[in-house]
Scaffold this active site. Structure first.
Site, PDB file in Angstrom:
ATOM      1  N   SER A 100       0.818  -1.217   0.000  1.00 15.91           N
ATOM      2  CA  SER A 100       0.000   0.000   0.000  1.00 15.91           C
ATOM      3  C   SER A 100       0.850   1.265   0.000  1.00 15.91           C
ATOM      4  CB  SER A 100      -0.936  -0.007   1.211  1.00 15.91           C
ATOM      5  OG  SER A 100      -0.201  -0.017   2.436  1.00 15.91           O
ATOM      6  N   ASP A 101       1.766   1.376   0.960  1.00 12.19           N
ATOM      7  CA  ASP A 101       2.517   2.633   1.061  1.00 12.19           C
ATOM      8  C   ASP A 101       3.469   2.825  -0.114  1.00 12.19           C
ATOM      9  OD1 ASP A 101       4.173   0.599   1.970  1.00 12.19           O
ATOM     10  OD2 ASP A 101       4.717   1.576   3.846  1.00 12.19           O
ATOM     11  N   CYS A 102       4.021   1.727  -0.647  1.00 13.07           N
ATOM     12  CA  CYS A 102       4.902   1.837  -1.811  1.00 13.07           C
ATOM     13  C   CYS A 102       4.126   2.326  -3.031  1.00 13.07           C
ATOM     14  CB  CYS A 102       5.555   0.487  -2.106  1.00 13.07           C
ATOM     15  SG  CYS A 102       6.551  -0.149  -0.742  1.00 13.07           S
ATOM     16  N   GLU A 106       3.437   6.128  -2.392  1.00 15.79           N
ATOM     17  CA  GLU A 106       4.630   6.972  -2.519  1.00 15.79           C
ATOM     18  C   GLU A 106       5.116   7.023  -3.972  1.00 15.79           C
ATOM     19  OE1 GLU A 106       5.507   8.842  -0.183  1.00 15.79           O
ATOM     20  OE2 GLU A 106       5.184   7.914   1.767  1.00 15.79           O
TER      21      GLU A 106
END
Length: 729
Positions: free
Chosen positions: A452-454, A457
């Site tokens: 999710s965060d990758c 970002e």
């Protein structure tokens, strides 16, 4: 540069010639090491990164201009970091190390297959293990800065012996004394018992079960492995096969010797069935629940007396078919080295050493085998490529560096790597994998697991380039429709049901109740049974969504609502003292930075938000006398802030970034942190490694080598922007 005298050098251990190592990369970020003949070195020069990493070039003497302002220091740091970028792919290679239980898979599987480890690898793996041994007792822990444990000590002792170090070598003598003082290999936790069993150094009757029948259960049941956290199901999928067949390799003379070295009494006198739950107290980070013990006892009885032959056959076939799907989805990388090694071992058993499938595993083993100044080790994954590239692009924009022509090619190369790294296929049907097309992973496109965060970002970094006039010639290299696909996957990962409403986890939504943690069998890790809500993943997802929302009209109203409920989750997650607990970096400082940046993205600051004020006040209360911040890995373990004696560069940068984005009113607090960052910078622009930066599962430390450049650069540049301080040109 004054070299640190490593323990391996004090002992006179042989080593390879650092000038003969070459890091090979491709456009998708694959990293492998070659050791070339001496007569080829001149025709095949080393990269700047390799020379720096292996300490061949003297970086301290190659000084840029003397920095006068904080922005000068920022530019110097950026120029140094630019020299570490891989010229072929645009990513930033690094030795993503720390865990001390990864390399056993590479060594054990090759030993079982009868494949000799090449001499240059063997020497450097020995060096790494020796150089990470505990300086007092000579053992090893769960990670490289841990106290000595049975798990770490027995696995690394076995590696050294399999690689040819003699039992009477000083390293082995010291480690063995520590192992036996801890009670011997009988006290290894679950994963340790499994590796020892497949090497015929332990007996399967002393290993708690991992029944493959769970894969035959209806998916609707919360206990179905398809609802577990992806790493846990990835590891226990092949383990369930090995547990079913009770595989142990042939007992060689060397293994027989090792049997006599790792226990406090003769091997043949041990009743292993009585030691399923014997775990050394030093190792036992997460004890079994009574529910798990009862379940294990029932399963043992079932396996011995009740399991029908047809269930045995059917569950074995089911598990192997799922292993083959994991292989197809990741091109033999699997999610990470632990399950890769177990999957390779199952493939070896099923198809043989000369099979095409096992041969491909042998090739892919090299992707996570990384060399460095301490030696060679198997990393936590096959790298940090996408994660670092997304941060590099963003932080050069945030720092005010993207406008400078000397960083144009640097940013474009990282941007293009991100474009190439977007997933463009779906997983094989029946893999128990969610939609991935359009998203990004942590390392490479080949590895194939959405994070999710990758994803968030990467989307933010790409939008920054696509909306910057100075990069107009590369704007069209990725279509907006591909960003929409990424947003679709990102939104699908938000928990909008009954579990942790508004939050984001890592790879998938939370699919089962948190009470499933009662069945955690690993003993050394926490919160591994299912996906959990993470402050950092939620923060990054908010940052990606808010930035996308600023420039695009796609799913506008829905994204506004998703941002709102994510922010509400972050506010609920704040501790009474104003902190947030971080699960992927150390710890409260890391999470505090991300949380305050997410709140900044929705225009909450120190002046207008009580949540932000509490978060800032917590961080300021932890500032050390030297002006910086430093937080110990113990914070992650104890769930309470533990300071280091002295400040650390990376955590100082995290705190400064948080305070700047929160518009903290006391400039002097921030200036003291900035001065700490500048004082630790070398004349070359480099910052040296000081302490481990990352963590996972609450108990295992891992290094993020690029962090000591990325975050100080961001902090210094942001400080300059905030206070409009011109550089001394």
């Amino acid at each position: 540069m004054a070299d640190i005298v490593l323990y391996s050098e004090q002992l006179g251990l042989p080593r390879t010639d650092p000038k003969r190592w070459r890091l090979r990369t491709d456009e998708l970020g694959r990293e492998t090491w070659d050791y070339i003949p001496e007569d080829q070195c001149e025709m095949d020069p080393q990269s700047s990164f390799t020379q720096w990493l292996l300490q061949i070039r003297d970086t301290e003497t190659s000084a840029p201009k003397e920095p006068v302002t904080a922005f000068d220091s920022c530019i110097n740091g950026a120029n140094f970091f630019k020299s570490l970028q891989d010229p072929h792919s645009g990513m930033f290679p690094c030795q993503y190390k720390g865990p001390m239980f990864m390399t056993i898979g590479y060594i054990a599987v090759n030993y079982i297959a009868g494949i000799e480890i090449p001499k240059h690898e063997r020497l450097e793996i020995i060096r790494y293990i020796v150089n990470t041994s505990h300086p007092v007792d000579g053992g090893w822990g769960l990670h490289s800065v841990d106290k000595s444990t049975v798990f770490g000590t027995v696995l690394n002792y076995v590696i050294l012996r399999l690689l040819g170090l003699q039992r009477d070598h000083p390293v082995c003598l010291k480690a063995r004394d520590t192992l036996l003082r801890l009670g011997g290999a009988i006290g290894a936790p679950h994963w340790g018992k499994i590796w020892l069993s497949v090497l015929n150094l332990y007996k399967w009757e002393g290993v708690n079960p991992a029944p493959p029948e769970t894969w035959l259960l209806p998916y609707e049941l919360p206990i179905h492995p398809g609802k577990w956290w992806v790493h846990t199901r990835g590891v226990y999928l092949p383990i369930s096969y090995l547990s079913l067949v009770h595989y142990s390799c042939e007992l060689t003379p060397l293994l027989e010797e090792i049997r006599g070295e790792i226990y406090t009494k003769p091997f043949d006198s041990i009743d292993f069935s009585k030691h399923r739950n014997t775990v050394c107290g030093v190792d036992l980070y997460y004890p079994h629940s009574k529910v798990l013990d009862m379940a294990n006892n029932a399963i043992i009885f079932y396996e011995k007396y009740l399991r029908p032959a047809w269930i045995y056959k059917k569950s074995k076939a089911k598990v192997y078919s799922l292993i083959q799907k994991e292989i197809q989805n990741t091109d033999y990388l699997c999610i990470a080295p632990v399950n890769q090694a177990f999957c390779a071992l199952v493939t070896l058993i099923e198809e043989g050493v000369d099979s095409e499938a096992f041969t491909k595993f042998r090739t892919r083993f090299k992707d996570a085998l990384f060399h460095g100044p301490q030696g060679m080790t198997v990393m936590g994954t096959n790298g940090v490529q996408t994660w670092d590239c997304a941060f590099a692009v963003q932080y050069f924009f945030v720092a005010g560096l993207a406008e400078r022509p000397e960083f144009y090619n640097f940013i474009v190369a990282a941007y293009r790597f991100l474009i190439r790294s977007q997933f463009d296929t779906e997983c094989v049907p029946g893999s128990f994998r969610d939609k991935r097309k359009g998203s990004w992973g942590f390392s490479t496109k080949t590895q194939g697991y959405t994070v999710s965060d990758c994803t968030a970002e990467a989307i933010k970094a790409i939008i920054m380039v696509k909306n910057a006039p100075q990069f107009s010639d590369v704007h069209d290299e990725i279509e907006d429709s591909r960003l929409y696909e990424g947003i679709d996957v990102l939104l699908s990962l938000q928990n909008t049901g009954s579990f942790e409403y508004g939050s984001f986890a890592t790879y998938e939504k939370i699919k089962a109740p948190l009470i499933m943690e009662k069945l955690n069998p690993a003993e050394v890790f926490g919160n591994i049974m299912i996906e959990y809500p993470y402050v950092e993943c939620t923060d990054s997802s908010v940052l990606g969504l808010t930035f996308f929302h600023k420039y695009y009209k796609y799913r506008t109203e829905e994204i506004s609502e998703r941002i709102r409920i994510a922010i509400e989750y972050l506010k609920r997650a704040q501790e009474p003292d104003g902190s947030w607990y971080g699960c992927w970096g150390i710890c409260y400082t890391y999470a505090g930075m991300f949380a305050l940046e997410a709140l900044h993205s929705v225009e909450e600051n120190y002046a207008n938000s009580a949540i932000v004020r509490k978060g800032c006040d917590f961080l300021v209360s932890k500032q050390l006398i030297d002006g910086g911040w430093g937080e110990s890995m113990k914070s992650s373990e104890l769930h309470s802030y533990v300071s280091t004696p002295e400040s650390l560069v990376v955590q100082t940068a995290w705190a400064v970034i948080a305070l700047l984005l929160a518009e903290y009113p006391d400039k002097k607090v921030i200036e003291r942190g900035i001065e700490l960052l500048r004082s630790r910078q070398l004349p070359s622009g480099e910052w040296k490694f000081e302490s481990v930066e990352g963590v996972f599962n609450h108990s295992c430390a891992i290094e993020y080598p690029s962090y000591r450049f990325l975050f100080p650069i961001k902090a210094l540049g942001l400080y300059n922007k905030t206070y409009a301080i011109a550089p001394a040109v």
